[in-house]
Write a protein that holds these residues in place. Structure first.
Motif, mmCIF file in Angstrom:
data_model
loop_
_atom_site.group_PDB
_atom_site.id
_atom_site.type_symbol
_atom_site.label_atom_id
_atom_site.label_comp_id
_atom_site.label_asym_id
_atom_site.label_seq_id
_atom_site.Cartn_x
_atom_site.Cartn_y
_atom_site.Cartn_z
ATOM 1 N N ILE A 59 0.837 -1.205 0.000
ATOM 2 C CA ILE A 59 0.000 0.000 0.000
ATOM 3 C C ILE A 59 0.869 1.251 0.000
ATOM 4 C CG2 ILE A 59 -0.338 0.096 2.522
ATOM 5 C CD1 ILE A 59 -3.014 0.949 -0.094
ATOM 6 N N ASN A 60 2.039 1.178 0.640
ATOM 7 C CA ASN A 60 2.968 2.310 0.655
ATOM 8 C C ASN A 60 3.413 2.653 -0.768
ATOM 9 O OD1 ASN A 60 4.811 4.219 1.978
ATOM 10 N ND2 ASN A 60 6.392 2.835 1.229
ATOM 11 N N SER A 61 3.845 1.667 -1.529
ATOM 12 C CA SER A 61 4.302 1.945 -2.893
ATOM 13 C C SER A 61 3.145 2.437 -3.771
ATOM 14 C CB SER A 61 4.984 0.729 -3.510
ATOM 15 O OG SER A 61 4.080 -0.322 -3.630
ATOM 16 N N PHE A 62 1.933 1.912 -3.549
ATOM 17 C CA PHE A 62 0.769 2.371 -4.308
ATOM 18 C C PHE A 62 0.487 3.844 -4.033
ATOM 19 C CE2 PHE A 62 -3.768 3.263 -4.558
ATOM 20 C CZ PHE A 62 -4.032 2.933 -5.876
ATOM 21 N N LEU A 63 0.429 4.228 -2.757
ATOM 22 C CA LEU A 63 0.107 5.616 -2.409
ATOM 23 C C LEU A 63 1.215 6.581 -2.837
ATOM 24 C CD1 LEU A 63 -1.573 5.047 1.062
ATOM 25 C CD2 LEU A 63 -2.687 5.752 -1.079
ATOM 26 N N LEU A 64 2.468 6.181 -2.681
ATOM 27 C CA LEU A 64 3.572 7.045 -3.115
ATOM 28 C C LEU A 64 3.544 7.254 -4.627
ATOM 29 C CD1 LEU A 64 6.523 5.773 -0.883
ATOM 30 C CD2 LEU A 64 5.126 7.826 -0.568
ATOM 31 N N SER A 65 3.124 6.251 -5.369
ATOM 32 C CA SER A 65 3.045 6.385 -6.833
ATOM 33 C C SER A 65 1.868 7.269 -7.267
ATOM 34 C CB SER A 65 2.936 5.011 -7.494
ATOM 35 O OG SER A 65 1.664 4.449 -7.261
ATOM 36 N N HIS A 66 0.972 7.608 -6.338
ATOM 37 C CA HIS A 66 -0.166 8.482 -6.638
ATOM 38 C C HIS A 66 -0.026 9.842 -5.950
ATOM 39 C CE1 HIS A 66 -1.839 4.697 -8.051
ATOM 40 N NE2 HIS A 66 -2.611 5.449 -8.811
#
Length: 139
Positions: A59-66
Motif C-alpha cells: 500500500i505504501n508503494s501504491f500511495l507514493l506512486s499516486h
C-alpha cells in the motif's frame, strides 16, 4: 472522513523471498504411506509473520506512486497537496478531506477500488477506537 476496508489486503501481498514454505495439513495427504508435502508460498497468508509488513510495503508503494507523501511523524499517514489525508491501519484505510476537494477524494477511492477489493463503509464513525462525531458549523 470515509472508511474503507481492504478485504484482501494480506492475500494480495507478494512474498519477497524464496524461503517461505509450509507443510500441508495431514488431511491433504492421501493414503497411509503418503509423503509429507511441502509447498512454497507465493502470496501472503494471515498467519504468516511477514504478512502485515508485506501489505504495508504494497500500500505504501501504491500511495507514493499516486503523489502522496508519507508523514515523518506517523509512517501510516499519507498526505497530498490538495489536503486529502489517508491514515492506514492494518487493512482499514480512511480518506479524510474537505468538502471542496470531494471530487478529488472520489477519484482516489476509485483508484483504490481498481487496485484492491474494497468495501466502502462511509462515512466513518469509528477509526482505531476513536469515535467520530459530525457537527455542522455555521459561519
Amino acid at each position: 472522513m470515509d472508511h474503507l476496508d481492504v478485504v484482501t489486503a494480506v492475500q494480495i501481498s507478494e512474498i519477497d523471498n524464496d524461503d517461505s514454505h509450509m507443510n500441508l495439513p495431514e488431511e491433504c495427504a492421501k493414503g497411509l504411506n503418503a509423503p509429507k508435502i511441502i509447498v512454497r508460498l507465493r502470496k501472503a497468508l494471515y498467519d504468516l509473520r511477514q504478512a502485515p509488513r508485506l501489505w504495508h510495503d504494497y500500500i505504501n508503494s501504491f500511495l507514493l506512486s499516486h503523489q502522496y507523501i508519507q508523514s515523518s511523524a506517523d509512517l501510516n499517514l499519507y498526505l497530498r497537496r490538495d489536503t486529502i489525508l489517508i491514515p492506514v491501519h492494518d487493512d482499514d484505510i480512511s480518506v479524510s478531506y474537505l468538502e471542496d476537494v470531494a471530487n478529488a477524494a472520489i477519484e482516489v477511492k476509485v483508484k483504490l477500488r481498481e487496485q484492491y477489493t474494497i468495501t466502502n463503509l462511509s462515512p466513518a464513525w469509528h477509526f482505531i477506537g476513536i469515535e467520530i462525531y459530525r457537527v455542522e458549523i455555521s459561519t
